[in-house]
Design an enzyme around this catalytic site. Structure first.
Site, PDB file in Angstrom:
ATOM      1  N   ASP A  27      -3.728  -8.953  11.638  1.00  0.00           N
ATOM      2  CA  ASP A  27      -5.009  -9.602  11.868  1.00  0.00           C
ATOM      3  C   ASP A  27      -5.180  -9.726  13.385  1.00  0.00           C
ATOM      4  OD1 ASP A  27      -7.345 -11.307  11.358  1.00  0.00           O
ATOM      5  OD2 ASP A  27      -6.049 -12.960  11.950  1.00  0.00           O
ATOM      6  N   ASP A  29      -7.933 -12.280  15.448  1.00  0.00           N
ATOM      7  CA  ASP A  29      -8.223 -13.628  15.945  1.00  0.00           C
ATOM      8  C   ASP A  29      -7.261 -14.645  15.354  1.00  0.00           C
ATOM      9  OD1 ASP A  29     -10.484 -13.009  17.576  1.00  0.00           O
ATOM     10  OD2 ASP A  29     -11.678 -12.750  15.760  1.00  0.00           O
ATOM     11  N   GLY A  69     -16.595 -13.993   9.340  1.00  0.00           N
ATOM     12  CA  GLY A  69     -17.685 -13.239   9.950  1.00  0.00           C
ATOM     13  C   GLY A  69     -18.638 -14.120  10.736  1.00  0.00           C
ATOM     14  N   GLY A  70     -19.019 -13.657  11.929  1.00  0.00           N
ATOM     15  CA  GLY A  70     -19.871 -14.443  12.805  1.00  0.00           C
ATOM     16  C   GLY A  70     -21.262 -14.681  12.255  1.00  0.00           C
ATOM     17  N   HIS A  96     -26.124 -13.306  16.894  1.00  0.00           N
ATOM     18  CA  HIS A  96     -24.786 -12.736  16.854  1.00  0.00           C
ATOM     19  C   HIS A  96     -24.599 -11.693  17.948  1.00  0.00           C
ATOM     20  CE1 HIS A  96     -21.358 -10.380  15.142  1.00  0.00           C
ATOM     21  NE2 HIS A  96     -20.902 -11.600  15.023  1.00  0.00           N
ATOM     22  N   ARG A  97     -25.637 -10.936  18.229  1.00  0.00           N
ATOM     23  CA  ARG A  97     -25.562  -9.938  19.301  1.00  0.00           C
ATOM     24  C   ARG A  97     -25.342 -10.620  20.654  1.00  0.00           C
ATOM     25  NH1 ARG A  97     -29.744  -7.661  18.007  1.00  0.00           N
ATOM     26  NH2 ARG A  97     -31.248  -8.589  19.455  1.00  0.00           N
ATOM     27  N   LYS A  99     -24.084 -13.605  21.087  1.00  0.00           N
ATOM     28  CA  LYS A  99     -22.744 -14.212  21.039  1.00  0.00           C
ATOM     29  C   LYS A  99     -21.666 -13.182  21.364  1.00  0.00           C
ATOM     30  CE  LYS A  99     -18.732 -15.044  18.911  1.00  0.00           C
ATOM     31  NZ  LYS A  99     -17.729 -14.110  18.340  1.00  0.00           N
ATOM     32  N   THR A 136      -9.089  -6.615  10.241  1.00  0.00           N
ATOM     33  CA  THR A 136      -9.730  -7.816  10.778  1.00  0.00           C
ATOM     34  C   THR A 136     -11.180  -7.921  10.337  1.00  0.00           C
ATOM     35  OG1 THR A 136     -10.307  -8.983  12.829  1.00  0.00           O
ATOM     36  CG2 THR A 136     -10.350  -6.577  12.888  1.00  0.00           C
ATOM     37  N   THR A 137     -11.703  -9.141  10.385  1.00  0.00           N
ATOM     38  CA  THR A 137     -13.121  -9.343  10.094  1.00  0.00           C
ATOM     39  C   THR A 137     -13.931  -9.535  11.371  1.00  0.00           C
ATOM     40  OG1 THR A 137     -12.707 -11.710   9.737  1.00  0.00           O
ATOM     41  CG2 THR A 137     -12.751 -10.301   7.801  1.00  0.00           C
ATOM     42  N   ASN A 142     -15.229  -6.839  19.870  1.00  0.00           N
ATOM     43  CA  ASN A 142     -14.382  -7.998  20.156  1.00  0.00           C
ATOM     44  C   ASN A 142     -12.914  -7.615  20.266  1.00  0.00           C
ATOM     45  OD1 ASN A 142     -16.590  -9.700  20.154  1.00  0.00           O
ATOM     46  ND2 ASN A 142     -16.246 -10.477  18.091  1.00  0.00           N
TER      47      ASN A 142
END
Length: 240
Positions: A27, A29, A69-70, A96-97, A99, A136-137, A142
């Site tokens: 994973d 984060d 998910g963001g 989200h973009r 962020k 990862t999600t 990122n």
């Protein structure tokens, strides 16, 4: 030592299990690095930049992290509000973009080191010719913002498979990212080992038949990880 193993297996058995795995699947984060505070800061900066009167403190963000998910977290928080019309899909996508852009800028400005023991485990796997993967999600943008500064611009060559949020239909705790990683590796889940930090990650890997080593992180430190192969405070406890 805060080691908790199924059937009280000793640390040497865990190290042997890691070394013998067909692949180590990481994973990102909370597992490779403690990124969540930077993510939270990026969300709050995005709210300001887009004129939305929200602020996520640590308590709220801890609860929102149960949602993978963001964009999904933004929608979940929006649904928690008691007043006002719901945000449109377009506004959520724009939030989200922004962020994601703010997170990349924060990573470039502040950086984020790998968690203790992570680099040693990566190097040990490389040294024995062991395959590694990422499940990862978070987004590939990122991942790159985190790993390029600490592992180099060619970090992706270290991994036999990298599966991120946009590569599958469902995010953790659904097993989709692990199923896709296993497909790319052409390996059965039982032959691999997942390294995770959250209950969602544990469920996702377990549902794909992958045994899980938990390394407790800031926001999930007090979770209960029933069914994990082992639970460590961090990977430095392995002593590899």
């Amino acid at each position: 030592m805060s080691l908790a193993l199924v059937k009280n297996a000793p640390l040497d058995d865990l190290k042997r299990r890691i070394a013998d795995a067909g692949a180590l699947i990481f994973d990102v984060d909370g597992t490779l690095a403690e990124t969540e505070e930077l993510h939270r800061e990026a969300f709050n900066e995005a709210f300001v930049a887009t004129g939305i009167d929200w602020h996520w403190g640590r308590r709220v963000y801890k609860e929102l992290l149960r949602v993978a998910g963001g964009k999904e977290r933004i929608r979940a928080f929006d649904q928690m509000r008691r007043t006002g019309p719901p945000l449109s899909d377009a506004i959520i996508a724009r939030l989200h973009r922004v962020k994601t852009e703010r997170f990349a800028a924060l990573m470039a400005d502040k950086g984020c080191p790998l968690r203790p023991g992570v680099r040693a485990l990566l190097d040990a796997a490389i040294g024995r010719g062991q395959r590694m993967a990422i499940a990862t999600t978070t987004t590939r943008v990122n991942i790159d913002a985190l790993l390029a500064p600490v592992l180099g611009q060619d970090w992706e060559t270290m991994f036999a498979a990298v599966v991120a949020a946009d590569d599958v239909a469902r995010k953790k705790p659904a097993p989709d990212v692990y199923i896709e990683v296993l497909s790319q590796l052409d390996l059965p889940g039982a032959s691999c080992l997942a390294i995770e930090d959250s209950g969602n990650g544990l469920m996702a890997a377990t549902r794909a038949g992958v045994p899980v080593l938990i390394t407790r992180s800031l926001y999930f430190h007090d979770d209960i990880f029933d069914g994990a192969l082992a639970v460590l405070d961090d990977l430095s406890e392995l002593g590899v």
